[in-house]
Design an enzyme around this catalytic site. Structure first.
Site, short mmCIF file in Angstrom:
data_model
loop_
_atom_site.label_atom_id
_atom_site.label_comp_id
_atom_site.label_asym_id
_atom_site.label_seq_id
_atom_site.Cartn_x
_atom_site.Cartn_y
_atom_site.Cartn_z
CB SER A 6 20.11 -7.03 -3.14
OG SER A 6 20.12 -5.89 -3.65
CG HIS A 31 18.69 -9.47 -6.08
ND1 HIS A 31 17.75 -10.29 -6.62
CD2 HIS A 31 18.27 -8.09 -6.15
CE1 HIS A 31 16.51 -9.78 -7.51
NE2 HIS A 31 16.95 -8.44 -6.91
CG ASP A 33 17.65 -4.66 -6.70
OD1 ASP A 33 16.90 -5.89 -7.31
OD2 ASP A 33 18.58 -4.98 -5.42
CG MET A 35 16.38 0.00 -9.46
SD MET A 35 16.19 0.69 -7.57
CE MET A 35 15.87 -0.68 -6.41
CG HIS A 64 14.28 -6.79 -9.79
ND1 HIS A 64 14.43 -7.00 -7.63
CD2 HIS A 64 13.51 -7.40 -10.03
CE1 HIS A 64 12.71 -6.67 -7.95
NE2 HIS A 64 12.43 -6.75 -9.01
CG MET A 66 12.85 -3.43 -10.47
SD MET A 66 13.33 -2.83 -8.34
CE MET A 66 14.69 -4.06 -8.58
CG MET A 135 8.78 -7.46 -5.76
SD MET A 135 10.56 -7.34 -6.18
CE MET A 135 10.81 -5.99 -4.00
N GLY A 140 12.08 -0.05 -5.60
CA GLY A 140 12.63 1.08 -5.63
C GLY A 140 13.85 1.31 -4.57
CG PHE A 141 14.27 3.58 -2.51
CD1 PHE A 141 15.86 4.42 -2.97
CD2 PHE A 141 13.24 4.01 -3.13
CE1 PHE A 141 14.83 5.27 -3.78
CE2 PHE A 141 12.77 5.40 -4.12
CZ PHE A 141 14.02 6.32 -4.02
N GLY A 143 16.35 -1.24 2.15
CA GLY A 143 16.18 -0.80 3.56
C GLY A 143 14.88 -0.66 3.29
CG ASP A 173 13.74 -7.96 -4.10
OD1 ASP A 173 14.60 -8.18 -2.54
OD2 ASP A 173 14.41 -8.10 -5.09
N GLY A 175 13.74 -6.20 2.32
CA GLY A 175 13.98 -6.05 3.84
C GLY A 175 13.70 -7.15 4.99
CB SER A 196 19.96 -3.89 4.35
OG SER A 196 18.85 -3.80 4.19
#
Ligand code: DX5
Ligand code: ZN
Length: 223
Positions: A6, A31, A33, A35, A64, A66, A135, A140-141, A143, A173, A175, A196
């Site tokens: 990502s 990937h 993201d 947002m 993705h 969001m 998910m 949203g974030f 890490g 997706d 962590g 991350s």
């Protein structure tokens, strides 16, 4: 298994280099993201960036969304070069209509399932998807910590897909790192997003190899 780094965790001042580095390191997909600051409390990138991303890589671009209005913007991301588009069911009046529209425009369609959304909420979408995005964090974030409670839902979706012989990929997706990838693959995931877990490590090729080795061990001990 496909690995999809990502870019949210990449160094954006060197985005082209970062993309080409993960591609050379063995990434299967990229990937992206998206947002909008409404559906999730963060703002990232739009179609203009996807258009440039598309130009510097050959691997599939997995977008993705969001955002609160995927009906309006999904076509723009597909035009910009998205190969895969994931939408959240909470963001459209009729997810099936949005998913069909994504397919009609030539992209692969995917439904994203937040940790607190039951599978029953998206089962009606199965006829119109090529992938389901599970998910393992609240979006949203980058890490954030992996939520292990979602593992049983991943197992459940895997069983459902196998039982009905559907050709739907299971993407996971949030962590995921070299030290927990084995758990999600064991649960049934085949596309692994990691932000991350890849971009914040010093050697992308080594990290991706480490991820593949962790999964190889599952194959060797028979799942
Ligand atoms: C979370 C995003 C994820 C995120 C993953 O809102 O959808 O794709 O970038 O980042 P890590 O792997 O760091 O959790
Ligand atoms: Zn994502």
């Amino acid at each position: 298994m496909k690995i999809a780094p990502s870019i949210l965790s990449a160094d954006f001042s060197r985005l082209k280099d970062e993309i080409q580095a993960v591609e050379a390191a063995g990434a299967d997909w990229l990937h992206v993201d998206v947002m909008d600051g409404h559906f999730v409390p963060n703002i990232t990138i739009g179609p203009v960036v996807v258009e440039w991303v598309r130009k510097v890589t050959k691997i599939p671009v997995d977008v993705h969304l969001m955002i609160t209005d995927p009906d309006k913007y999904a076509p723009e991301f597909i035009k910009a070069g998205a190969d895969w588009v994931s939408i959240h069911p909470e963001t459209c009046a009729n997810p099936n209509t949005t998913l069909r529209k994504i397919r009609d425009l030539g992209a692969k369609a995917s439904i994203a399932v937040n940790p607190d959304v039951p599978l029953s909420r998206v089962e009606a979408c199965f006829a119109d998807i090529d992938m389901i995005l599970m998910m393992t964090v609240f979006p949203g974030f980058g890490g954030q910590a992996f939520i292990p409670d979602v593992l049983s839902k991943i197992e459940e979706v895997r069983k459902l897909i196998d039982r009905r012989k559907l050709s739907i990929f299971v993407e996971v997706d949030g962590g995921i790192k070299a030290d927990n990838i084995e758990r999600v693959v064991r649960a049934g995931a085949e596309v692994i997003v990691s932000g991350s877990g890849i971009f914040k490590t010093p050697n992308y090729a080594e990290t991706i190899q480490q991820m593949r080795r962790a999964v190889q061990m599952i194959m060797e001990d028979g799942g």
